[in-house]
Design a protein around this motif. Structure first.
Motif, short mmCIF file in Angstrom:
data_model
loop_
_atom_site.label_atom_id
_atom_site.label_comp_id
_atom_site.label_asym_id
_atom_site.label_seq_id
_atom_site.Cartn_x
_atom_site.Cartn_y
_atom_site.Cartn_z
N SER A 99 -66.30 -13.67 -31.53
CA SER A 99 -65.73 -13.17 -30.30
C SER A 99 -66.49 -13.86 -29.12
CB SER A 99 -65.64 -11.58 -30.27
OG SER A 99 -64.82 -11.20 -31.21
N ILE A 100 -67.88 -13.64 -29.37
CA ILE A 100 -68.84 -14.27 -28.19
C ILE A 100 -68.77 -15.82 -27.89
CG2 ILE A 100 -71.39 -14.58 -27.73
CD1 ILE A 100 -71.83 -11.89 -28.95
N VAL A 101 -68.61 -16.40 -29.04
CA VAL A 101 -68.38 -17.87 -28.89
C VAL A 101 -67.09 -18.34 -28.43
CG1 VAL A 101 -68.23 -19.95 -30.85
CG2 VAL A 101 -70.12 -18.34 -31.07
N ILE A 102 -65.99 -17.50 -29.03
CA ILE A 102 -64.92 -18.01 -28.50
C ILE A 102 -64.49 -17.65 -27.00
CG2 ILE A 102 -62.41 -17.35 -28.53
CD1 ILE A 102 -62.82 -16.61 -31.53
N GLY A 103 -65.21 -16.54 -26.35
CA GLY A 103 -65.41 -16.21 -25.30
C GLY A 103 -65.73 -17.25 -24.24
N PHE A 104 -67.07 -17.50 -24.69
CA PHE A 104 -67.55 -18.47 -23.89
C PHE A 104 -67.03 -19.83 -24.21
CE2 PHE A 104 -71.47 -15.59 -23.63
CZ PHE A 104 -71.88 -15.96 -22.53
N LEU A 146 -76.26 -21.00 -24.72
CA LEU A 146 -75.60 -20.58 -25.93
C LEU A 146 -75.66 -21.52 -26.82
CD1 LEU A 146 -72.88 -18.97 -26.85
CD2 LEU A 146 -71.39 -20.63 -25.77
N LEU A 147 -76.12 -22.86 -26.74
CA LEU A 147 -76.27 -23.80 -27.76
C LEU A 147 -77.46 -23.25 -28.43
CD1 LEU A 147 -75.78 -27.23 -26.15
CD2 LEU A 147 -74.45 -26.15 -28.25
N ALA A 148 -78.50 -22.67 -27.95
CA ALA A 148 -79.78 -22.21 -28.46
C ALA A 148 -79.58 -20.96 -29.17
CB ALA A 148 -80.76 -21.62 -27.32
N LEU A 149 -78.35 -20.00 -28.80
CA LEU A 149 -78.11 -18.92 -29.60
C LEU A 149 -77.36 -19.15 -30.84
CD1 LEU A 149 -77.02 -16.38 -26.57
CD2 LEU A 149 -79.18 -16.07 -28.28
N MET A 150 -76.74 -20.35 -31.00
CA MET A 150 -75.75 -20.33 -32.05
C MET A 150 -76.39 -20.19 -33.45
SD MET A 150 -72.63 -21.27 -31.04
CE MET A 150 -71.80 -22.46 -32.19
N LEU A 169 -86.86 -32.53 -33.06
CA LEU A 169 -87.94 -31.31 -33.05
C LEU A 169 -87.34 -29.80 -32.76
CD1 LEU A 169 -90.77 -32.63 -30.76
CD2 LEU A 169 -91.11 -32.00 -33.05
N MET A 170 -86.50 -29.87 -31.68
CA MET A 170 -85.65 -28.64 -31.48
C MET A 170 -84.70 -28.16 -32.75
SD MET A 170 -85.96 -27.28 -28.69
CE MET A 170 -87.12 -27.40 -27.45
N GLU A 171 -84.09 -29.19 -33.61
CA GLU A 171 -83.51 -28.91 -34.64
C GLU A 171 -84.38 -28.46 -35.46
OE1 GLU A 171 -79.37 -31.06 -36.51
OE2 GLU A 171 -81.33 -32.40 -36.44
N HIS A 172 -85.47 -28.82 -35.67
CA HIS A 172 -86.41 -28.26 -36.92
C HIS A 172 -86.60 -27.04 -36.60
CE1 HIS A 172 -89.75 -28.32 -39.63
NE2 HIS A 172 -90.66 -27.93 -38.76
N ILE A 173 -86.67 -26.31 -35.39
CA ILE A 173 -87.04 -24.88 -35.17
C ILE A 173 -85.66 -24.10 -35.36
CG2 ILE A 173 -89.22 -25.27 -34.05
CD1 ILE A 173 -88.05 -24.83 -31.55
N GLY A 174 -84.78 -24.68 -35.68
CA GLY A 174 -83.40 -24.07 -35.73
C GLY A 174 -82.58 -23.80 -34.49
N MET A 175 -82.94 -24.70 -33.41
CA MET A 175 -82.22 -25.08 -32.29
C MET A 175 -81.32 -26.14 -32.36
SD MET A 175 -83.09 -22.38 -30.47
CE MET A 175 -84.41 -21.08 -30.20
N SER A 176 -80.57 -26.45 -31.10
CA SER A 176 -79.84 -27.73 -31.22
C SER A 176 -80.38 -28.89 -30.83
CB SER A 176 -78.35 -27.30 -30.55
OG SER A 176 -78.50 -27.18 -29.39
N MET A 177 -79.94 -30.10 -31.12
CA MET A 177 -80.46 -31.19 -30.72
C MET A 177 -80.06 -31.34 -29.20
SD MET A 177 -80.03 -34.21 -33.35
CE MET A 177 -80.81 -35.42 -32.38
#
Length: 603
Positions: free
Chosen positions: A113-118, A160-164, A231-239
Motif C-alpha cells: 500500500s505504501i509503495v502504491i500510494g507513493f 522511498l528508493l532507500a526504503l524499498m 557501493l549503495m547496492e552493496h549495503i542494500g540501498m538502490s543504485m
C-alpha cells in the motif's frame, strides 16, 4: 545480452514512434512506451527477453537521478524552499496517504500500500514541463507551483528508493548479517561517499581535465556514477540513491555543466530504452480481460490526485482558475512509477499481476493528460470571456506618445521617455502583465489597442507618435490598420518580430519598422569580428554594409512576399551578391589587412 538485431529494432522503433507522438502532442515518453508495446510480446513479438532488457535499461534511471542531483544546488533549493517543501510536500504526503489507505482498505498489505500510494502520487516531469514551456506558462503562478511540486517529487523518490529494501525481502543465500554490522557498513559507505565527493572527486576531475582527453573525462564521470551506485547496492540501498548523492555532491562543482553535457546523451538513450522495456512488459491483455478494473483504477487515482492538487493550491493562495490549471496538468502517473513498481517486484513487495495492472493504469493516465490540458484550455476560454475584466478608463491628459504593448520593447521605450520627462500612454492587453508592471509603480492601462473606442479615449487624435510594440503578429497588424485608417496623422514606429511581420506592416503603410533582434544581432556580430582579429574600422564597415544590404533586400522582397518560390530564389541571389560584394572589396582594398582578420591576435 542484446544482439545487434535487437539494437536495430529498438532504434528503428524509437525513430518512428517518438517523432510521431511528439507531432501529435503526446510527448516522447508515450512514444517510447508505444514503441515497446508494438515490438514486445503483446503485439509483434520481435523481442522476447524483456526482463533482462528491463534490468539493463534501469541504468538510464540511475543516470537520470545523477543529473537531478546535479541540478539541486542547495542555494536554489533555499530560494524555492517554501513552494517546494510546502506545496510539494503537502501534495506527495496527502496523495500518498489517501491512495495508500485506499489500497490497504482493498486488502493489500501495508508495504504494498505504501509503495502504491507513493508511486501513484508521482507526476510525469517529462510530460508536464514541455507542456508548460510550450505554452509559456513556467513563469506564471500556476507554472511555478507545478514546477515546485515536480521538483519535490524528484526529491521524494530518493528516500522511498532507500526504503524499498527495508519494505521487501531479498534473496539471502547464507547467514544474514547482524543489524549492527549492516548499520556500520551503511554509515561507512555514506561517510565515504560524502567525504570522497567533497575532497577527492574534484581533484580527480582536475587531473583528468588537464589531459584534455574528452573520452576519459566522460569515462571518469560514468565511473563515479556507477561506482557510487554499486557501493549503495552493496549495503542494500538502490543504485539510484548512490547516483543521486554523487550528483548532489557535484552540484556546486565547476565541472557541473560539462558533466551534464557528457552524461545527457547516455541518460537519454538508456532512459528511452527503459520506457521501451516498460512498454514491452505492459500486459495489454488486461485491457481486454479487466477493462472496468483498469478504467476504475485510472479514474480513481487521477481524481484523488486532482482533488488534492486543487485543494492545496487554493489553500496556498492561487486563484480558482490557476489551481484548476495545476490540478488538470499534474494528475497523471509519472515515469518514476515504472521504476518503483519494477523495484517492488524484485523486492517481492507486489506481485507481477498487480504491477502489470498499475503499469497499464499509469500509461493510460499519461495518454489522457493532453486531453485534460485541452479541456482546461476550453474551460478557461468559456469561463473567462473578453468582457470578464473591463478595460481601464483612461484618465491621462493628451499625451504626445501612445505605446501599444508594454512588454520587453515597450517598457524600454517607456523608460527612456520617462527619463526625458516625456509623458506617454501605455496600453497592454495582457492583464497579468498589467498587474505585474503596476507592482513596480508604472502607469499602464489594460485595454485592446486595436479597438477604436480605446484609441479615442487615449486621445490618439491629439498624439504625435504611436509606438507599435505588440508581440503578437496578428494583433500588431490589426492595430496598425486601425491607427492608419482613423488617425492618419499619427507617425507609427513599428516593432516587427521577423521579415514577414515587417512586410505585413509595410503593406499597411507603416514607414519606420524595427526588427526586434536585428540591431542587437548586428552589434553582437561586430564584437565577434573584432574578437577574431578584424580592426575596429573593418568590423564596423562589414556590419554596416550588411545592414544596408539587408534593408534593401527587405524592400526588394516586399513585392514578392506572397510567392515562397520567388522568395527563396531572391534570398539565395541576395546572399550570393553580398558575398561577391565583400570579396570584391577585399581584393580592391588598398590595405588588405584592414579587411582581413589577424588571427594571430585573436582571443
Amino acid at each position: 545480452m542484446m544482439s545487434i538485431v535487437q539494437i536495430t529494432i529498438f532504434l528503428a522503433s524509437a525513430v518512428v514512434a517518438v517523432p510521431l507522438f511528439k507531432k501529435l502532442g503526446l510527448g516522447s515518453v508515450l512514444g517510447y512506451l508505444a514503441a515497446g508495446i508494438v515490438i514486445g510480446p503483446s503485439v509483434l513479438g520481435l523481442i522476447s527477453d524483456v526482463e533482462s532488457i528491463l534490468h539493463f535499461s534501469e541504468f538510464g534511471v540511475v543516470l537520470l537521478l545523477f543529473l537531478i542531483g546535479l541540478e539541486l544546488k542547495p542555494s536554489r533549493l533555499w530560494v524555492m524552499r517554501r513552494k517546494v517543501f510546502g506545496l510539494g510536500g503537502a501534495q506527495v504526503l496527502l496523495t500518498s496517504a489517501l491512495l495508500g489507505l485506499g489500497a490497504w482498505l482493498l486488502g493489500l498489505p501495508p508495504a504494498a500500500s505504501i509503495v502504491i500510494g507513493f508511486g501513484l502520487s508521482m507526476s510525469s516531469t517529462a510530460f508536464v514541463l514541455p507542456i508548460l514551456a510550450e505554452k509559456n506558462e513556467l513563469v506564471t503562478a500556476h507554472g511555478r507551483a507545478a514546477f515546485a511540486i515536480l521538483l519535490f517529487q524528484d526529491l521524494a523518490i530518493i528516500p522511498l528508493l532507500a526504503l524499498m529494501p527495508l519494505l521487501g525481502v531479498t534473496d539471502g543465500g547464507g547467514e544474514s548479517r547482524s543489524t549492527a554490522v549492516m548499520a556500520l557498513e551503511t554509515l561507512v559507505v555514506f561517510a565515504g561517499v560524502i567525504l570522497g565527493g567533497r575532497y577527492l572527486i574534484r581533484p580527480v576531475f582536475r587531473v583528468i581535465a588537464s589531459t584534455h582527453n574528452h573520452e576519459i573525462f566522460t569515462a571518469t564521470a560514468l565511473l563515479i556514477v556507477v561506482g557510487t551506485g554499486v557501493l549503495m547496492e552493496h549495503i542494500g540501498m538502490s543504485m539510484s540513491l548512490g547516483a543521486f548523492l554523487a550528483g548532489v555532491l557535484l552540484a556546486e562543482s565547476e565541472y557541473r555543466h560539462e558533466l551534464q553535457a557528457n552524461i545527457e546523451p547516455f541518460k537519454g538513450l538508456l532512459l528511452g530504452l527503459f520506457f521501451i522495456a516498460v512498454g514491452m512488459s505492459a500486459n495489454l491483455s488486461l485491457l481486454v480481460q479487466q477493462p472496468l478494473t483498469v478504467l476504475e483504477l485510472v479514474v480513481a487515482f487521477m481524481a484523488v490526485k486532482a482533488a488534492v492538487l486543487y485543494a492545496i493550491n487554493r489553500r496556498s493562495g492561487l486563484e480558482q482558475d490557476q489551481a484548476r490549471h495545476v490540478a488538470l496538468t499534474l494528475p497523471q502517473g509519472g515515469e518514476f512509477a515504472f521504476v518503483l513498481f519494477s523495484l517492488a517486484i524484485s523486492f517481492q513487495i507486489i506481485d507481477r499481476a498487480l504491477a502489470d495492472l498499475l503499469i497499464v493504469a499509469v500509461t493510460l493516465s499519461m495518454i489522457v493528460t493532453p486531453f485534460l490540458v485541452s479541456l482546461d484550455a476550453r474551460i478557461t476560454r468559456a469561463s473567462a470571456p473578453v468582457t470578464s475584466r473591463e478595460f481601464d478608463a483612461i484618465d491621462e491628459p493628451e499625451n504626445p506618445v501612445i505605446i501599444a504593448g508594454f512588454g520587453r520593447v515597450g517598457q524600454i521605450v517607456g523608460r527612456i521617455l520617462r527619463m526625458r520627462r516625456i509623458p506617454f500612454t501605455a496600453l497592454e492587453i495582457n492583464p497579468t502583465q498589467v498587474d505585474f508592471v503596476r507592482k513596480f509603480g508604472n502607469k499602464i492601462f489594460f485595454g485592446d489597442a486595436s479597438r477604436l473606442d480605446l484609441l479615442r479615449s487615449a486621445s490618439a487624435d491629439k498624439a504625435k507618435v504611436f509606438v507599435l510594440a505588440i508581440d503578437d503578429v496578428e494583433a500588431s497588424v490589426r492595430t496598425a490598420e486601425m491607427v492608419k485608417r482613423h488617425f492618419p496623422q499619427l507617425e507609427i514606429f513599428g516593432r516587427a518580430r521577423n521579415r514577414h511581420h515587417a512586410h505585413e506592416l509595410m503593406s499597411i503603410g507603416v514607414k519606420l519598422i524595427m526588427r526586434e533582434t536585428l540591431l542587437s544581432s548586428i552589434d553582437l556580430s561586430e564584437h565577434v569580428l573584432r574578437a577574431l582579429g578584424f580592426s575596429e574600422q573593418a568590423a564596423h564597415e562589414t556590419v554596416t554594409r550588411f545592414q544596408e544590404h539587408d534593408e534593401a533586400a527587405l524592400l526588394s522582397q516586399f513585392a514578392i512576399r506572397h510567392d515562397e518560390t520567388q522568395l527563396i530564389q531572391s534570398a539565395q541571389q541576395i546572399s550570393q551578391e553580398l558575398q561577391s560584394l565583400f570579396e570584391t572589396d577585399a581584393e580592391t582594398a588598398a590595405s588588405p589587412d584592414t579587411l582581413k582578420p589577424d588571427l594571430r591576435t585573436a582571443t
